[in-house]
Design a protein around this motif. Structure first.
Motif, short mmCIF file in Angstrom:
data_model
loop_
_atom_site.label_atom_id
_atom_site.label_comp_id
_atom_site.label_asym_id
_atom_site.label_seq_id
_atom_site.Cartn_x
_atom_site.Cartn_y
_atom_site.Cartn_z
N TYR A 187 14.47 29.96 -76.86
CA TYR A 187 15.48 29.18 -76.95
C TYR A 187 16.00 30.03 -77.61
N VAL A 188 17.46 29.12 -77.47
CA VAL A 188 18.71 29.67 -78.48
C VAL A 188 19.18 28.34 -79.21
N GLY A 189 20.05 28.53 -80.45
CA GLY A 189 20.22 27.40 -81.36
C GLY A 189 21.49 26.59 -81.14
N GLY A 190 21.03 25.24 -81.02
CA GLY A 190 22.78 24.30 -81.12
C GLY A 190 22.78 23.26 -81.84
N GLY A 191 23.93 22.67 -81.52
CA GLY A 191 24.15 22.51 -83.05
C GLY A 191 24.48 22.69 -84.19
N ASP A 192 23.77 22.63 -85.09
CA ASP A 192 23.65 23.29 -86.87
C ASP A 192 23.27 24.82 -86.35
N GLY A 193 22.67 25.29 -85.44
CA GLY A 193 22.24 26.40 -84.68
C GLY A 193 20.74 26.21 -84.98
N SER A 194 19.80 25.14 -85.72
CA SER A 194 18.61 24.71 -85.99
C SER A 194 18.09 24.20 -84.49
N LEU A 195 18.80 23.55 -83.41
CA LEU A 195 18.22 22.97 -82.28
C LEU A 195 18.00 23.76 -81.23
N TYR A 230 22.49 32.27 -80.13
CA TYR A 230 21.68 32.81 -79.52
C TYR A 230 21.09 33.61 -79.98
N ARG A 231 20.56 34.11 -81.00
CA ARG A 231 19.05 34.11 -81.69
C ARG A 231 19.12 35.92 -81.23
N TYR A 232 19.87 36.14 -81.57
CA TYR A 232 19.95 37.64 -80.32
C TYR A 232 18.77 38.90 -81.26
N GLU A 233 18.13 38.50 -82.00
CA GLU A 233 17.87 39.63 -82.71
C GLU A 233 16.26 38.83 -82.38
N THR A 234 15.78 37.83 -81.64
CA THR A 234 14.74 37.86 -81.51
C THR A 234 14.46 37.22 -79.91
N THR A 235 15.70 37.07 -78.96
CA THR A 235 15.76 36.76 -77.57
C THR A 235 16.40 37.52 -76.75
N GLY A 236 16.98 38.47 -77.44
CA GLY A 236 17.60 39.26 -76.88
C GLY A 236 18.66 38.93 -75.47
N ILE A 237 19.30 37.33 -75.95
CA ILE A 237 19.63 36.32 -75.08
C ILE A 237 21.38 36.64 -75.62
N ARG A 238 22.98 36.94 -74.62
CA ARG A 238 23.44 37.57 -74.67
C ARG A 238 24.41 34.98 -74.16
N PRO A 239 25.94 36.00 -74.13
CA PRO A 239 26.47 34.70 -73.22
C PRO A 239 26.31 34.74 -72.14
N GLU A 240 26.63 35.65 -71.27
CA GLU A 240 26.88 36.13 -70.00
C GLU A 240 25.18 35.91 -69.18
N HIS A 241 24.04 35.84 -70.12
CA HIS A 241 23.01 36.24 -69.22
C HIS A 241 22.59 34.23 -69.13
N VAL A 242 23.68 33.86 -69.34
CA VAL A 242 23.14 32.47 -69.53
C VAL A 242 24.53 31.50 -69.01
N THR A 299 21.97 23.33 -72.06
CA THR A 299 22.35 21.75 -71.47
C THR A 299 24.13 20.94 -72.84
N ILE A 300 23.50 21.91 -74.18
CA ILE A 300 24.72 21.81 -74.92
C ILE A 300 25.43 22.64 -75.51
N PRO A 301 26.54 23.14 -75.58
CA PRO A 301 26.76 24.04 -76.68
C PRO A 301 26.47 24.34 -77.56
N VAL A 302 25.73 26.43 -77.10
CA VAL A 302 24.88 27.21 -78.10
C VAL A 302 25.86 27.84 -79.05
N THR A 303 25.30 27.77 -80.27
CA THR A 303 25.80 27.78 -81.01
C THR A 303 24.95 29.25 -81.89
#
Length: 343
Positions: free
Chosen positions: A138-146, A176-188, A170-174
């Motif tokens: 999961y990445v974070g939405g809203g204030d980053g905790s969603l 990406y929690r990259y340190e643990t997910t490894g997910i970047r904007p270009e991935h999604v 499904t909602i804007p990402v605030t």
């Protein structure tokens, strides 16, 4: 009258608790749900509610010394079995410890390019009768905790990838929690939409319209909620809420802890991948499923045939029973996964 001798007559045959009066032992048996499915010390035969409780009994800060002495010589630190000899123990423990999930298994994904691009892996195994494991990142939405699902993986019981994909949030990402997910904007950015992911997962779980498959995971019910997928609870095997794998406080253990202590390998170090979490969950499920317990035709306390086993109107009859006889009619209050092999 010898009070200690009288009390020993009121000793629970499962957990060894002692009671001053027989009626107190009867009350204990009504609420303890002791059964052959509980983790049991192979030395003294004491029943424990969880594997963590059994571990404390064998090697904790205040273990039962006689059991600890035997376990130190012939016990497996992973499955907690007692072997016939120290030589057998060494051979067994080598087989009992799984190899590190990061050394080789994740290479399958790297070779397919999934970790660096948005292309989904479809293993072509939508149909099958065996269990499947599910995990999400999961990445974070809203204030980053969603929590917003951005990556999902399903594997079969042989640890083959059935489905693996980035998921378009499904909602804007605030965050990406990259340190643990490894997910970047270009991935999604151009990843698979959630509705398409839902359909793919449902096709796998419902086996193309055939018999539904057992679903394994750690907090997998939370994953299903965030994926907005409904699934029958009777088909879910949640590692986090399985009594033998929970803490002595009845809270859930982390998947990282369970994999390290009961499988012998490390996961969730640095960037975490749902594939390694699927593997950890599936291996824990298979280890719990493979346990050999006494076969009972009606193993659950909730089975209609057992509803009167400890009924209040049987009080006088129960008080005439020995502790062993009461244990014989006691039944489990949770579904043991060993029964999956008998379906």
């Amino acid at each position: 009258m010898d009070h200690s001798a009288e009390t020993s007559r009121h000793k629970c045959a499962a957990c060894f608790r002692q009671f001053n009066k027989i009626e107190h032992l009867v009350d204990h048996m009504r609420t303890s749900f002791h059964s052959p499915h509980e983790p049991t010390c192979a030395v003294c035969k004491k029943h424990c509610r969880s594997l963590d409780s059994l571990r404390e009994h064998l090697i904790g800060p205040l273990p039962k010394q006689e059991c600890k002495n035997v376990f130190d010589m012939r016990g497996c630190k992973f499955c907690l079995a007692i072997l016939d000899s120290s030589y057998s123990q060494r051979l067994h423990q080598e087989r009992c410890q799984f190899s590190c999930v990061n050394s080789g298994l994740l290479a399958r994904l790297a070779n397919l390019g999934i970790r660096d691009g948005s292309t989904a892996i479809d293993g072509g195994r939508t149909r099958g009768s065996g269990p499947v494991a599910l995990a999400c990142k999961y990445v974070g939405g809203g204030d980053g905790s969603l929590d917003v699902c951005a990556k999902v993986c399903l594997i079969d019981e042989s640890e083959n990838v059935i489905f693996y994909s980035y998921v378009k949030p499904t909602i804007p990402v605030t965050n990406y929690r990259y340190e643990t997910t490894g997910i970047r904007p270009e991935h999604v950015r151009d990843a698979m939409p959630l509705k398409q992911v839902q359909k793919k997962i449902q096709d796998i779980l419902y086996n193309g319209g055939e018999k539904a498959r057992v679903l394994v995971g750690h907090c997998v019910e939370d994953d299903l909620k965030r994926l907005q997928i409904g699934y029958p609870s009777i088909m879910i095997r949640d590692i986090a809420n399985y009594p033998p794998l929970m803490k002595t406080s009845k809270l859930c253990n982390s998947l990282k802890y369970l994999a390290q202590v009961y499988l012998g390998f490390e996961i969730q170090n640095g960037v975490q991948d749902p594939y390694e979490e699927c593997v950890g969950g599936m291996r824990l499920y298979k280890r719990m499923r493979s346990q050999v317990h006494r076969i009972e035709h009606h193993p659950m306390a909730s089975d209609p045939q057992n509803k009167n086993n400890f009924a209040a109107w049987r009080e006088s009859e129960l008080e005439r029973m020995s502790p062993e006889q009461m244990l014989e009619i006691s039944r489990s209050d949770y579904y043991c996964w060993c029964m999956d092999l008998r379906i």
